[in-house]
Scaffold this motif. Structure first.
Motif, PDB file in Angstrom:
ATOM      1  N   LEU A 797       2.313  -8.553  15.007  1.00 26.47           N
ATOM      2  CA  LEU A 797       2.045  -9.482  13.899  1.00 26.47           C
ATOM      3  C   LEU A 797       3.265  -9.677  12.997  1.00 26.47           C
ATOM      4  N   SER A 798       4.470  -9.369  13.506  1.00 29.94           N
ATOM      5  CA  SER A 798       5.657  -9.399  12.631  1.00 29.94           C
ATOM      6  C   SER A 798       5.909 -10.802  12.069  1.00 29.94           C
ATOM      7  N   SER A 799       5.478 -11.845  12.835  1.00 28.39           N
ATOM      8  CA  SER A 799       5.757 -13.205  12.347  1.00 28.39           C
ATOM      9  C   SER A 799       4.547 -13.826  11.636  1.00 28.39           C
ATOM     10  N   LYS A 800       3.450 -13.052  11.517  1.00 32.85           N
ATOM     11  CA  LYS A 800       2.223 -13.605  10.919  1.00 32.85           C
ATOM     12  C   LYS A 800       2.123 -13.211   9.435  1.00 32.85           C
ATOM     13  N   THR A 801       1.236 -13.910   8.740  1.00 30.57           N
ATOM     14  CA  THR A 801       0.937 -13.522   7.358  1.00 30.57           C
ATOM     15  C   THR A 801      -0.141 -12.443   7.412  1.00 30.57           C
ATOM     16  N   VAL A 802       0.138 -11.279   6.829  1.00 31.50           N
ATOM     17  CA  VAL A 802      -0.821 -10.166   6.906  1.00 31.50           C
ATOM     18  C   VAL A 802      -1.097  -9.650   5.497  1.00 31.50           C
ATOM     19  N   ILE A 803      -2.396  -9.540   5.169  1.00 31.49           N
ATOM     20  CA  ILE A 803      -2.758  -8.884   3.905  1.00 31.49           C
ATOM     21  C   ILE A 803      -3.582  -7.662   4.279  1.00 31.49           C
ATOM     22  N   TYR A 804      -3.121  -6.490   3.866  1.00 36.71           N
ATOM     23  CA  TYR A 804      -3.871  -5.281   4.252  1.00 36.71           C
ATOM     24  C   TYR A 804      -4.181  -4.422   3.030  1.00 36.71           C
ATOM     25  N   VAL A 805      -5.454  -3.998   2.965  1.00 39.91           N
ATOM     26  CA  VAL A 805      -5.870  -3.049   1.929  1.00 39.91           C
ATOM     27  C   VAL A 805      -5.618  -1.670   2.508  1.00 39.91           C
ATOM     28  N   THR A 806      -5.063  -0.794   1.747  1.00 40.92           N
ATOM     29  CA  THR A 806      -4.888   0.569   2.278  1.00 40.92           C
ATOM     30  C   THR A 806      -4.943   1.583   1.147  1.00 40.92           C
ATOM     31  N   HIS A 807      -5.375   2.783   1.507  1.00 40.23           N
ATOM     32  CA  HIS A 807      -5.349   3.891   0.547  1.00 40.23           C
ATOM     33  C   HIS A 807      -4.183   4.823   0.877  1.00 40.23           C
ATOM     34  N   GLN A 808      -3.539   4.574   2.035  1.00 41.56           N
ATOM     35  CA  GLN A 808      -2.459   5.470   2.458  1.00 41.56           C
ATOM     36  C   GLN A 808      -1.124   4.954   1.927  1.00 41.56           C
ATOM     37  N   VAL A 809      -0.579   5.707   0.994  1.00 45.46           N
ATOM     38  CA  VAL A 809       0.631   5.260   0.300  1.00 45.46           C
ATOM     39  C   VAL A 809       1.790   5.102   1.285  1.00 45.46           C
ATOM     40  N   GLU A 810       1.771   5.875   2.388  1.00 44.78           N
ATOM     41  CA  GLU A 810       2.896   5.814   3.328  1.00 44.78           C
ATOM     42  C   GLU A 810       3.026   4.440   3.998  1.00 44.78           C
ATOM     43  N   PHE A 811       1.936   3.634   3.951  1.00 43.18           N
ATOM     44  CA  PHE A 811       2.027   2.294   4.551  1.00 43.18           C
ATOM     45  C   PHE A 811       2.533   1.236   3.559  1.00 43.18           C
ATOM     46  N   LEU A 812       2.770   1.651   2.313  1.00 47.35           N
ATOM     47  CA  LEU A 812       3.129   0.654   1.296  1.00 47.35           C
ATOM     48  C   LEU A 812       4.584   0.182   1.353  1.00 47.35           C
ATOM     49  N   PRO A 813       5.572   1.072   1.581  1.00 48.68           N
ATOM     50  CA  PRO A 813       6.969   0.603   1.510  1.00 48.68           C
ATOM     51  C   PRO A 813       7.279  -0.542   2.476  1.00 48.68           C
ATOM     52  N   ALA A 814       6.549  -0.635   3.578  1.00 40.19           N
ATOM     53  CA  ALA A 814       6.841  -1.685   4.578  1.00 40.19           C
ATOM     54  C   ALA A 814       6.417  -3.072   4.107  1.00 40.19           C
ATOM     55  N   ALA A 815       5.664  -3.162   3.002  1.00 43.78           N
ATOM     56  CA  ALA A 815       5.131  -4.460   2.564  1.00 43.78           C
ATOM     57  C   ALA A 815       6.185  -5.275   1.827  1.00 43.78           C
ATOM     58  N   ASP A 816       6.109  -6.619   1.987  1.00 45.02           N
ATOM     59  CA  ASP A 816       6.995  -7.510   1.223  1.00 45.02           C
ATOM     60  C   ASP A 816       6.500  -7.656  -0.210  1.00 45.02           C
ATOM     61  N   LEU A 817       5.177  -7.453  -0.363  1.00 46.89           N
ATOM     62  CA  LEU A 817       4.584  -7.583  -1.692  1.00 46.89           C
ATOM     63  C   LEU A 817       3.447  -6.580  -1.796  1.00 46.89           C
ATOM     64  N   ILE A 818       3.404  -5.831  -2.906  1.00 48.60           N
ATOM     65  CA  ILE A 818       2.307  -4.874  -3.108  1.00 48.60           C
ATOM     66  C   ILE A 818       1.517  -5.348  -4.318  1.00 48.60           C
ATOM     67  N   LEU A 819       0.173  -5.431  -4.162  1.00 50.95           N
ATOM     68  CA  LEU A 819      -0.690  -5.790  -5.280  1.00 50.95           C
ATOM     69  C   LEU A 819      -1.446  -4.535  -5.692  1.00 50.95           C
ATOM     70  N   VAL A 820      -1.338  -4.154  -6.944  1.00 57.07           N
ATOM     71  CA  VAL A 820      -2.091  -3.001  -7.442  1.00 57.07           C
ATOM     72  C   VAL A 820      -3.272  -3.547  -8.232  1.00 57.07           C
ATOM     73  N   MET A 821      -4.473  -3.083  -7.882  1.00 55.35           N
ATOM     74  CA  MET A 821      -5.668  -3.637  -8.531  1.00 55.35           C
ATOM     75  C   MET A 821      -6.388  -2.592  -9.358  1.00 55.35           C
ATOM     76  N   LYS A 822      -6.996  -3.075 -10.455  1.00 55.74           N
ATOM     77  CA  LYS A 822      -7.820  -2.192 -11.289  1.00 55.74           C
ATOM     78  C   LYS A 822      -8.850  -3.062 -12.000  1.00 55.74           C
ATOM     79  N   ASP A 823     -10.111  -2.674 -11.931  1.00 59.14           N
ATOM     80  CA  ASP A 823     -11.199  -3.390 -12.609  1.00 59.14           C
ATOM     81  C   ASP A 823     -11.201  -4.898 -12.310  1.00 59.14           C
ATOM     82  N   GLY A 824     -10.923  -5.268 -11.078  1.00 56.03           N
ATOM     83  CA  GLY A 824     -11.010  -6.678 -10.686  1.00 56.03           C
ATOM     84  C   GLY A 824      -9.808  -7.513 -11.059  1.00 56.03           C
TER      85      GLY A 824
END
Length: 1499
Positions: A797-824
């Motif tokens: 999926l390297s050329s696709k648009t991917v949005i992934y929810v994760t609880h594992q912090v180790e998967f975060l650095p690879a993201a182009d954009l990180i969204l941190v959410m709290k209370d909606g």
């Protein structure tokens, strides 16, 4: 002398010639030859039987497709036999009255022998010995046919000679001889000039064993039965009139057990695939939007759709009504004729012809009326089911919360069925008026103004019905409501049976179901007793009307004559039918209205908002997702929106990670991009196709391959790449059937990780532009998680648009954009390093992760702190060889072979269906279930008395009144009426007793069956639920239980009652002349033969209906639970098509059952009409004054009902056979083997056990079934008291099996588990399970309240519950809710996030305070912070307990006191983590090294 000699000689010659011309010689000679034929055929048949018996070799079964000539020959032989029988009977009756002579006796004997001999010839022709492919007819038959022609010609010549000599010749001889000559010529032509050509084909059924090439060839060449279209669609007019188009299927069912392939396809006009599009268009044109849909408009469109059927059935109904009243109209004339008043010479025969013709018209119109109604029913039901299904696909989440899946299934299984059934009753309301009007005209002709009294009485009876109808409507509605609630609870319990077993709660939940059933059966009881009252009113109705009418005649001084009285009685009997059926009609109309209202209100519910997303053309923009000022809320009525002020722009090819604590709104963000969350304000733009992977895996039952392809065509290269990326190759190699393995319902035979990987594979194969992943990596182990991330997100999926929810912090650095959410809200957005220092929310998450890692580091004491230059190397190595390779080599087991119960083939077997006749034991069990069958004799006695009193009262009226006005009455009017009223009251009381006893027995039996079945289901072992889709169980709990509640008792009663009535008619008709009884013997024999011939097909078709219904319901249930996934892939239309196809598969046997029923009834009607005509013919032929006119008239009155009764008896028997299958299916489930006892009295434990919590495993070997390999292969170890043991191992190493064995979900095959010195196999299951605690992998909540979810057994006080909630950090959350502990939890806990549900599970174990606690992947679906919180809580409150943890996150296991590493069902390593980490070559150390490298470096 010579002259005198010549004279003597010639006279002698003439006298012998005279003898040869005499009928006595001709008949005697013919009889002798027929006797010889009969004898020879019998000998020949018996000897062939013996020869066949001796040569028991391998038999090929052939089906002979005969030539037309063969069939004609058979029909002609049968014809000669039947004609001989009719002539024999007519002659016998005639001569019995008018005296016998030698000639008559010989003629009678000849006719009897002809009947037998030609019957034997038929049997001989049908015998298998002849059917095996001879080209010529047997020599014996050909010889006989030659003789027969000779005798017939000789007889005809004699007839002509005698006629020319003016001898008085009996006309019957002449006709008989002409027929014989014609037949003889035909037989000789066939026997000597025609070859009996017919081709033999192997019978189309598999041979029992072996696979003969002939069979295979036959199999491969023939089209599947299911591919041929029903013969009905192109049948000729004669075939349609007589239902002969059904003959081929019934014949096939007689030779073999029918399967769905044998049942032809429906014509396009009758299938839902063909009919639905026009129905939908009409509905849209009529209603516009959903909100415009009303019950009235729905009915209007349904009527327009089936208008042809409705008009045709209406016309046939009128024709039938007119035909039924011909009999009562003519009875008076007939009785007067018998009394000697004749208007013209052949009046009697004309009357008989009119009676017979009317019966014929009545028979044809009734059969086609019913068949037309059934056709309409089938169409309407299919259309409504499809409507409800399509609605289920588009329902908004808010609408869905108001209707659980159980209720929606009821719309489909019960309501649509009921609306369809209304086709039967549709014309009844106006037909009643027509019938009453005609009846009154006939009464007016016979009784003058007294008919007004009859009219008033009829109106009174009908009015009496309305309050009863109202009550029935009310009770019916209540039954449906309570049934909905019960089915909803049942379906939820079946989904979560594993949790209930683990917690030891199943009996508590069974009592919940029983309570719901008690409410339902309270209403059921009221409904049944009301229907008993209705039954009493209407069986008594004709008697009441006749009493009123005759009393009116007496008061008005209208003279009563027996003919007129009999005509009136016959009219009342026919009027009884519409009055009888009026309560049914009213209750059906009421039920239909209730069901239509329910369906219409469901179809009116809000759909998903179609304008939430603005779709841009594919490739039309660089921005794939854009949300501007978005506010979204799951509940639009709530002031608090779910997502607030969302602004997001995602460019093509970006990887976006979404993180945040439990309940922050991460999953809701993905749902809003899918268009699932109602929009309050703002805009969403989407460019391209999308694929979605849900947090809880949604897997369809079916093959693994089908789940991955998900409607796409197979591209083998792409498919293999996807399997490789999702590391499914290894799993599929282990499975017996690879990717053709059939998955159970909800993926029951796969591990959580496997389900998640199949879901990811489905998304990858779809090749979409936008991918939405809702934390799919949490359900898999650490190694597999990193493999998936690398191969899928960073690879395919390297050329696709991917949005992934994760609880594992180790998967975060690879993201182009990180969204941190709290209370909606999105509180932070940016790259990893940018937002690390800019806010607190992200710091918290990363901090929790680092804290967990530091524990690892300290445990490893720096073993990984090497120079960063080697990191990259290690990283590469980790994913290509070394550890991973070693892991994979070891791992040659299926993922969670633990949870697989493979039989000789697939885990999910075809639903078992009984074959052949429903055993007598089923009927016997049903009849004797209530009070040991004590009420049955009383019910039968009441019906017999009713019948006797009815006949008695009618005979009394016919006997005591004069035949004509000038006759003298036998008794005075007052005596006449008093006796009649007394008899009428007696018969009504009998009906009341009968009806009351019948419903009492019905209610009791339904209750016993329900309780037995549910107890057996709840006590069944877990393997039963793994192998049985819940659709099958729900089908028995709803459809079959409904049949037992409402139909089967009345159906059983109907069989007994119509049998008693039929016997009554036969006795009355035979009283006139006992010879009539002789006609009944062959007729009843033929009826029974027809019924037997028909029933084998009908029975299997009925079973097929039962078996074909479950897949449709199951598909529906799966669709509702996975509707979000289906919509995200835009696959709604494919699922709708599948649903229509399954509906058609269910409709096919339904349609052919209807055809088969009418095929049988038409033939039975015809037989009884002929019987009636012969009886009348006999009465007309008897000289005056020989018979009792009262009885003769009564015989005709009852005879008019003969065809209705005879047909209704056979129909009721067949219908009972079909309905009793529901009892058979329920009884199947009362014989499920159960688990070991819940409590063993001799081994009860004290309350403190287990006091220490030491678990000792001794040589434990476990397998799931006797023919399967061992999953655990000899484990021996001790889990020390009070310590925390972590169990690790690759998927399929046996971790889950060990836990299941600890809870005795699976019993040890060899070896034992001992807790605190007690062998757990020796104590009761509840004693064991209630003393252990578990937090399962799938966090489960039940519909109800927070309190019932934490403490279903109601063992704890509120203070203790609040304390537990505070400990698991949910206290504040629940205090903020309005209901506090009574806050609502919806089905499956849908209104709580996954993490919150997991915390509720933690709350349960905090309440229970067991000494042994098991965590099965317990923190898979929560973020690292919540995971740390749970671990902290456990450390704090369970420090004194033995804690056993199965985990995917190494951090969850690293602080354990001991680590148990399983591989392939064996213990590979068992020691403290520190010791295992010291040894760098240990598997555990390598696992930790790989995890640390991955976590530190990111991707």
């Amino acid at each position: 002398m010579s002259i005198s000699f010549l004279h003597y000689h010639s006279s002698l010659l003439y006298s012998s010639t005279d003898f040869l011309l005499k009928p006595i010689f001709l008949r005697g000679f013919s009889g002798s030859l027929h006797l010889v034929l009969l004898f020879v055929l019998t000998i020949s048949w018996v000897s062939k039987k013996f020869r066949a018996g001796d040569s028991e070799g391998p038999k090929e079964r052939f089906k002979n497709t005969r030539s037309l000539y063969y069939k004609l020959t058979l029909i002609c032989c049968l014809g000669v036999s039947v004609i001989s029988l009719v002539l024999c009977l007519l002659n016998y009756f005639y001569w019995y009255r008018n005296g016998w002579s030698e000639e008559r006796l010989v003629t009678l004997l000849d006719l009897a022998l002809r009947t037998l001999a030609w019957g034997a010839a038929c049997v001989y022709l049908r015998a298998p010995s002849f059917n095996s492919g001879e080209t010529k007819y047997p020599f014996l038959l050909r010889l006989w046919w030659g003789f027969y022609l000779s005798i017939s010609c000789y007889s005809l010549v004699v007839d002509i000679i005698l006629y020319r000599e003016r001898v008085n010749l009996n006309l019957q001889y002449f006709v008989s001889d002409v027929v014989s000559v014609v037949m003889g010529l035909f037989f000789c032509y066939v026997g000597f000039f025609v070859k009996n050509e017919g081709k033999d084909t192997l019978l189309e059924e598999p041979l029992l064993n072996g696979d003969s090439s002939a069979t295979n060839e036959a199999e491969s060449n023939k089209p599947m039965g299911g591919e041929t279209v029903t013969p009905y669609s192109n049948a000729g007019i004669f075939s349609i009139l007589t239902f002969s188009w059904m003959g081929s299927l019934i014949a096939a069912g007689n030779k073999k057990t029918l399967d769905i392939e044998d049942v032809p396809q429906l014509d396009l006009g009758d299938s839902v695939v063909g009919a639905f599009p026009s129905f939908r268009n009409k509905l849209q044109a009529e209603c516009g939007t959903n909100n415009g849909l009303t019950t009235l408009k729905l009915v209007k469109v349904l009527i327009f759709t089936a208008w042809k059927d409705i008009l045709l059935t209406g016309f046939l109904g009128i024709v039938y009504t007119l035909a039924t009243y011909v009999g009562p109209y003519l009875i008076d004339t007939f009785v007067k004729y018998l009394n000697g008043r004749r208007d013209f010479k052949s009046e009697g025969y004309v009357l008989v012809s009119v009676f017979f013709s009317a019966k014929l018209v009545e028979c044809i119109s009734l059969r086609h009326w019913i068949f037309g109604a059934q056709l309409a029913e089938i169409r309407v039901r299919a259309l409504l089911v499809t409507m409800v299904y399509n609605k289920g696909l588009t329902l908004s989440c808010q609408s869905k919360q108001g209707h659980t899946s159980g209720e929606i299934i009821n719309f489909m299984a019960v309501d649509a069925e009921r609306v369809g059934n209304s086709a039967y009753y549709m014309h009844d309301p106006w037909m009643v008026l027509v019938q009453v009007a005609i009846a009154l005209l006939i009464l007016y002709k016979n009784l003058g103004l007294a008919s007004v009294a009859a009219f008033v009485a009829t109106i009174l009876v009908m009015l009496a019905n309305f309050p009863l109808g109202k009550l029935q409507e009310k009770f019916q509605g209540k039954i449906m409501e309570s049934k909905d609630r019960r089915m909803k609870a049942t379906s939820e319990i079946l989904r979560n049976m594993r949790i209930l077993k683990l917690q030891g709660w199943e009996m508590k939940f069974l009592s919940r179901i029983t309570e719901l059933r008690n409410v339902e059966s309270g209403w059921l009881k009221k409904f049944l007793y009301t229907s008993a009252m209705t039954s009493f009113v209407f069986w008594g109705a004709p008697t009441f009307v006749s009493v009123v009418t005759f009393c009116a005649c007496m008061l008005m001084g209208i003279p009563l004559e027996s003919g007129k009285i009999l005509s009136a009685l016959a009219t009342f009997r026919i009027l009884q039918e519409p009055i009888y059926s009026l309560p049914d009609t009213i209750s059906m109309i009421v039920q239909t209205k209730v069901s239509l209202d329910r369906i219409a209100s469901f179809l009116r519910l809000d759909d998903l908002q179609s304008d939430v997303i603005e779709r841009l053309p594919r490739g039309g923009s660089d921005t794939t997702i854009e949300i501007i000022d978005g506010n979204f809320s799951w509940d639009l009525s709530s002031s608090n929106s779910t997502l607030k002020d969302i602004n997001l722009k995602v460019q093509n090819g970006m990887r976006v990670a979404v993180c945040g604590t439990v309940g922050a709104g991460k999953s809701s963000l993905l749902s809003c991009i899918l268009g699932e969350v109602p929009k309050i304000s703002g805009t969403i733009k989407l460019c391209g196709t999308k694929a979605y992977v849900a947090q809880s895996p949604w897997i369809q039952s079916g093959k693994i391959e089908e789940n991955i392809l998900f409607g796409k065509t197979m591209d083998r290269e792409k498919y293999n790449k996807v399997l490789e990326a999702c590391s499914l190759k290894k799993d599929l190699e282990i499975l017996l059937f690879g990717d053709q393995t059939i998955i159970g319902e909800r993926g029951i035979n796969l591990s959580g990780g496997q389900k998640q990987r199949i879901q990811i594979a489905r998304a990858l194969y779809h090749d979409a532009d936008i991918y939405l992943f809702d934390d799919p990596f949490s359900a898999v182990d650490a190694h597999t998680g990193s493999h998936l991330f690398k191969e899928c997100l960073l690879g395919l999926l390297s050329s696709k648009t991917v949005i992934y929810v994760t609880h594992q912090v180790e998967f975060l650095p690879a993201a182009d954009l990180i969204l941190v959410m709290k209370d909606g809200r999105i509180t932070q957005a940016g790259k990893y390093n940018d937002i690390l220092n800019s806010g607190t929310d992200f710091m918290e998450l990363v901090g929790a992760h680092k804290k967990a890692l530091s524990a690892l580091d300290s445990a490893e004491s720096g073993s990984v702190s090497e120079s960063t230059s080697t990191r990259k190397e290690v990283c590469n190595m980790a994913s290509t060889n070394g550890v991973v390779e070693k892991q994979e080599n070891k791992d040659n087991q299926d993922g969670k072979t633990d949870d697989i119960v493979v039989s000789k083939g697939q885990i999910i077997q075809e639903e078992e269906r009984e074959k052949g006749k429903v055993g007598f034991s089923v009927y016997w069990k049903y009849i004797t279930m209530a009070f040991g069958g004590a009420l049955v004799p009383f019910i039968l006695l009441a019906q017999v008395l009713f019948q006797l009193l009815q006949i008695g009262s009618n005979y009394w009226m016919a006997w005591a009144t004069p035949v004509s006005q000038d006759g003298k009455p036998v008794v005075d009017y007052s005596t006449l009426i008093i006796v009649y009223v007394a008899l009428a009251i007696g018969s009504s009381l009998c009906i009341l007793v009968r009806a009351t006893f019948l419903v009492t027995a019905a209610y009791k039996t339904a209750t016993i069956l329900f309780n037995k079945m549910h107890l057996c289901i709840f006590r069944a072992p877990m393997s039963f639920f793994d192998a049985t889709p819940s659709g099958r169980i729900l089908n028995r709990a709803s459809t079959d239980q409904s049949a037992v509640d409402l139909n089967i008792a009345s159906q059983t009663g109907a069989v007994a009652f119509s049998m008693i009535q039929l016997l009554g008619i036969i006795v009355v008709m035979s009283q006139v002349a006992w010879q009539i009884f002789i006609i009944f013997i062959p007729v009843i024999g033929t009826c029974i033969w027809y019924q037997q011939y028909y029933i084998s097909s009908a029975r299997e078709l009925a079973r097929l209906v039962g078996v074909c219904k479950a897949p449709a319901i199951q598909h529906f249930a799966e669709t509702i639970s996975g509707s979000a996934t289906i919509r995200s892939f835009d696959e709604e239309s494919r699922f709708s098509d599948t649903s229509m196809r399954l509906t058609d598969v269910y409709t096919r046997p339904r349609f052919h059952i209807a055809g088969a029923m009418e095929w049988l009834c038409f033939r039975l009607d015809l037989l009884s009409s002929i019987t009636f005509a012969i009886s009348l013919f006999f009465l007309v032929s008897i000289p005056e004054g020989v018979i009792d006119l009262g009885f003769a008239g009564l015989a005709v009155t009852y005879g008019l009902n003969l065809n209705i009764l005879q047909t209704s008896l056979i129909w009721n028997i067949c219908r009972l056979e079909n309905k009793i299958i529901s009892v058979e299916r329920i009884l199947q489930y009362t014989c499920i083997p159960s688990e070991p006892p819940l409590v063993m009295e001799e081994n009860r434990l004290d309350h403190s056990w287990p006091s220490h919590g030491e678990v000792d495993i001794r040589n434990l070997q476990v397998r799931y079934a006797p023919h399967m390999p061992f999953v655990l292969r000899g484990l021996t170890c001790t889990l020390p008291r009070g310590l925390k043991t972590g169990i690790v191992g690759r998927t399929g190493s046996g971790k889950s099996t060990l836990i299941q064995t600890l809870f005795r979900i699976v019993e040890p095959t060899i070896g034992q588990i001992v807790i605190d010195g007690i062998n757990i196999s020796l104590i009761g299951l509840h004693d064991l399970r209630s003393r252990l605690s578990i937090i399962p992998q799938d966090p489960t909540m039940f519909e109800g309240t927070v309190r019932t979810n934490l403490d279903p057994l109601e063992e704890y006080a509120d203070e203790q519950i609040w304390e537990a909630l505070d400990k698991c950090q949910l206290g504040d959350e629940i205090r903020n809710k309005e209901g506090k502990l009574d806050s609502a939890v919806t089905e499956n806990g849908e209104n709580w996030s996954m993490g919150q549900r997991q915390l509720v599970c933690l709350g349960r174990v905090l309440l229970k305070k067991s000494k042994v606690l098991v965590l099965d992947e317990a923190t898979a679906s929560v973020d690292t912070a919540t995971d740390n919180l749970i671990q902290e809580t456990l450390r704090q409150h369970f420090s004194y307990c033995t804690v056993i943890t199965i985990a995917h996150r190494i951090t969850s296991v690293i602080d354990s006191d001991m680590v148990l590493l399983l591989n392939n069902g064996l213990i590979e390593e068992y020691d403290s983590p520190a010791r295992l980490l010291e040894n760098k070559s240990s598997s555990f150390a390598q696992l930790v090294a790989a995890y640390t490298v991955r976590s530190s470096s990111g991707f």
